[in-house]
Design an enzyme around this catalytic site. Structure first.
Site, PDB file in Angstrom:
ATOM      1  N   ASP A  24       0.832  -1.208   0.000  1.00 20.18           N
ATOM      2  CA  ASP A  24       0.000   0.000   0.000  1.00 20.18           C
ATOM      3  C   ASP A  24       0.867   1.260   0.000  1.00 20.18           C
ATOM      4  O   ASP A  24       1.994   1.250   0.488  1.00 20.18           O
ATOM      5  CB  ASP A  24      -0.890  -0.023   1.249  1.00 20.18           C
ATOM      6  CG  ASP A  24      -2.054   0.943   1.138  1.00 20.18           C
ATOM      7  OD1 ASP A  24      -2.300   1.476   0.032  1.00 20.18           O
ATOM      8  OD2 ASP A  24      -2.715   1.177   2.158  1.00 20.18           O
ATOM      9  N   HIS A  41       3.352   3.442  -8.665  1.00 21.04           N
ATOM     10  CA  HIS A  41       3.195   2.028  -9.034  1.00 21.04           C
ATOM     11  C   HIS A  41       4.462   1.513  -9.730  1.00 21.04           C
ATOM     12  O   HIS A  41       4.879   0.382  -9.514  1.00 21.04           O
ATOM     13  CB  HIS A  41       1.983   1.849  -9.951  1.00 21.04           C
ATOM     14  CG  HIS A  41       0.670   2.224  -9.299  1.00 21.04           C
ATOM     15  ND1 HIS A  41       0.351   1.852  -8.019  1.00 21.04           N
ATOM     16  CD2 HIS A  41      -0.395   2.942  -9.755  1.00 21.04           C
ATOM     17  CE1 HIS A  41      -0.858   2.322  -7.710  1.00 21.04           C
ATOM     18  NE2 HIS A  41      -1.334   2.988  -8.747  1.00 21.04           N
ATOM     19  N   LEU A 135      10.991 -20.660  -4.218  1.00 24.43           N
ATOM     20  CA  LEU A 135       9.923 -19.788  -3.721  1.00 24.43           C
ATOM     21  C   LEU A 135       8.645 -19.921  -4.556  1.00 24.43           C
ATOM     22  O   LEU A 135       8.699 -19.921  -5.786  1.00 24.43           O
ATOM     23  CB  LEU A 135      10.401 -18.331  -3.786  1.00 24.43           C
ATOM     24  CG  LEU A 135       9.377 -17.280  -3.368  1.00 24.43           C
ATOM     25  CD1 LEU A 135       9.209 -17.251  -1.852  1.00 24.43           C
ATOM     26  CD2 LEU A 135       9.778 -15.887  -3.875  1.00 24.43           C
TER      27      LEU A 135
HETATM   28  C1  FPP Z   1      -1.799   0.284  -3.370  1.00 29.39           C
HETATM   29  O1  FPP Z   1      -1.327   1.604  -3.336  1.00 29.39           O
HETATM   30  C2  FPP Z   1      -1.162  -0.429  -4.474  1.00 29.39           C
HETATM   31  C3  FPP Z   1      -1.815  -0.907  -5.556  1.00 29.39           C
HETATM   32  C4  FPP Z   1      -3.271  -0.783  -5.735  1.00 29.39           C
HETATM   33  C5  FPP Z   1      -1.094  -1.543  -6.657  1.00 29.39           C
HETATM   34  C6  FPP Z   1       0.119  -2.319  -6.263  1.00 29.39           C
HETATM   35  C7  FPP Z   1       0.858  -2.571  -7.502  1.00 29.39           C
HETATM   36  C8  FPP Z   1       2.198  -2.592  -7.639  1.00 29.39           C
HETATM   37  C9  FPP Z   1       3.137  -2.495  -6.508  1.00 29.39           C
HETATM   38  C10 FPP Z   1       2.816  -2.714  -8.977  1.00 29.39           C
HETATM   39  C11 FPP Z   1       2.411  -3.890  -9.792  1.00 29.39           C
HETATM   40  C12 FPP Z   1       2.683  -5.192  -9.134  1.00 29.39           C
HETATM   41  C13 FPP Z   1       3.328  -6.227  -9.715  1.00 29.39           C
HETATM   42  C14 FPP Z   1       3.360  -7.552  -9.059  1.00 29.39           C
HETATM   43  C15 FPP Z   1       4.018  -6.115 -11.008  1.00 29.39           C
HETATM   44  P1  FPP Z   1      -2.366   2.784  -3.568  1.00 29.39           P
HETATM   45  O2  FPP Z   1      -2.317   3.157  -4.997  1.00 29.39           O
HETATM   46  O3  FPP Z   1      -3.695   2.390  -3.043  1.00 29.39           O
HETATM   47  O4  FPP Z   1      -1.707   3.890  -2.688  1.00 29.39           O
HETATM   48  P2  FPP Z   1      -2.470   5.001  -1.854  1.00 29.39           P
HETATM   49  O5  FPP Z   1      -3.204   4.290  -0.757  1.00 29.39           O
HETATM   50  O6  FPP Z   1      -1.328   5.826  -1.346  1.00 29.39           O
HETATM   51  O7  FPP Z   1      -3.359   5.741  -2.805  1.00 29.39           O
END
Ligand code: FPP
Length: 273
Positions: A24, A41, A135
């Protein structure tokens, strides 16, 4: 103990077998730098690679990463599409590294909602890595735990209806074999980054007895140093699974018993009784 465990001050015998991470804080990380959310991201993908490599070196059995929840489909189309492009890129760019590192790749979540090219790439990688015994890397994509549980219930009802099994055959173990995570051990540790203290529909069944660690660091800053710290915190937690401390940890109970005896003897000596 080898150099890696010494360097990170980790006890290989006290590591979790299965770690789940709620990655997150990408959006907030980017916004605080006046960058578009997708920049967070992108940085997040770098961390995915770093943490996966660390998990391989630790010899963890499974790592499940929450990449896109069922609820994330509600985000603006532009962000959903950017995340899907990143996933495409990840599957292409990391394929060979995953195979070379003896990683078994798996996708969990509602496959019906994914675009066909992403699904094809993921299934190809699942098949190509199926014989790997290092893994288990699970990417939770279009994933929601309630939805996964419902899919399992539907599969079981179908089996009962067509006479393949009896209702009485369904116990916890059999039920778990119908979840997306079938064959994997239960989750020992769930880490959520970026300060929120929520479970957000992540591995509800599988984490019934997990330890939770909530880290303030946002995912794009969550390095191997933070991961090692979380693993260390986990290693000193006492997991009792409903038992008493003495039952759960006979060694420490014996220690505290001998401590009590020592204290008692000291007291006897001091008071002369
Ligand atoms: C939450 O942060 C994160 C996500 C919804 C996406 C997570 C994705 C990645 C780390 C990249 C893609 C993953 C892989 C496996 C290639 P948020 O956007 O909700 O953050 P915020 O709460 O600060 O808005």
């Amino acid at each position: 103990m080898n150099d890696f465990f010494q360097k990170w001050e980790l006890d290989p015998l006290k590591l979790p077998r299965h770690v789940g991470i709620i990655m997150d804080g990408n959006g907030r990380w980017a916004t605080s730098r006046r960058l578009p959310r997708v920049a967070g991201h992108k940085k997040g993908v770098e961390r995915v690679n770093e943490i996966t490599e660390f998990a391989v070196k630790c010899g963890l059995h499974a790592l499940t990463l929450y990449a896109f929840s069922d609820e994330n489909w509600r985000r603006p189309e532009e962000e959903v599409s950017a995340l899907m492009s990143l996933l495409r890129w990840y599957l292409k760019a990391e394929r060979n590294k995953i195979l070379d590192n003896n990683i078994r790749f798996r996708l969990i979540g509602d496959r019906g909602k994914l675009s066909s090219d992403i699904l094809e790439m993921a299934v190809e990688l699942e098949n190509a890595s199926a014989a790997n015994d290092g893994l288990n890397l699970c990417i939770a994509l279009s994933y929601g735990s309630r939805g996964e549980i419902l899919r399992a219930v539907r599969k079981l009802v179908e089996k009962v209806n067509c006479g393949e099994i009896y209702l009485a055959d369904i116990d916890e173990q059999y039920f778990a074999e119908h979840l997306d995570t079938h064959g994997l051990p239960e989750v020992d540790l769930v880490i959520r980054t970026s300060g929120e203290q929520r479970v957000s529909n992540f591995l509800l069944w599988q984490s019934a007895y997990a330890e939770y660690i909530f880290e303030n660091t946002p995912w794009p800053d969550f390095s191997e140093v933070h991961f090692a710290e979380s693993l260390k915190k986990y290693s000193v937690r006492e997991r009792r699974f409903g038992r008493t401390p003495e039952q759960a940890n006979p060694a420490s109970a014996a220690d505290s018993k001998s401590d009590r005896q020592r204290i008692h003897l000291k007291a006897v000596k001091a008071t002369g009784q």
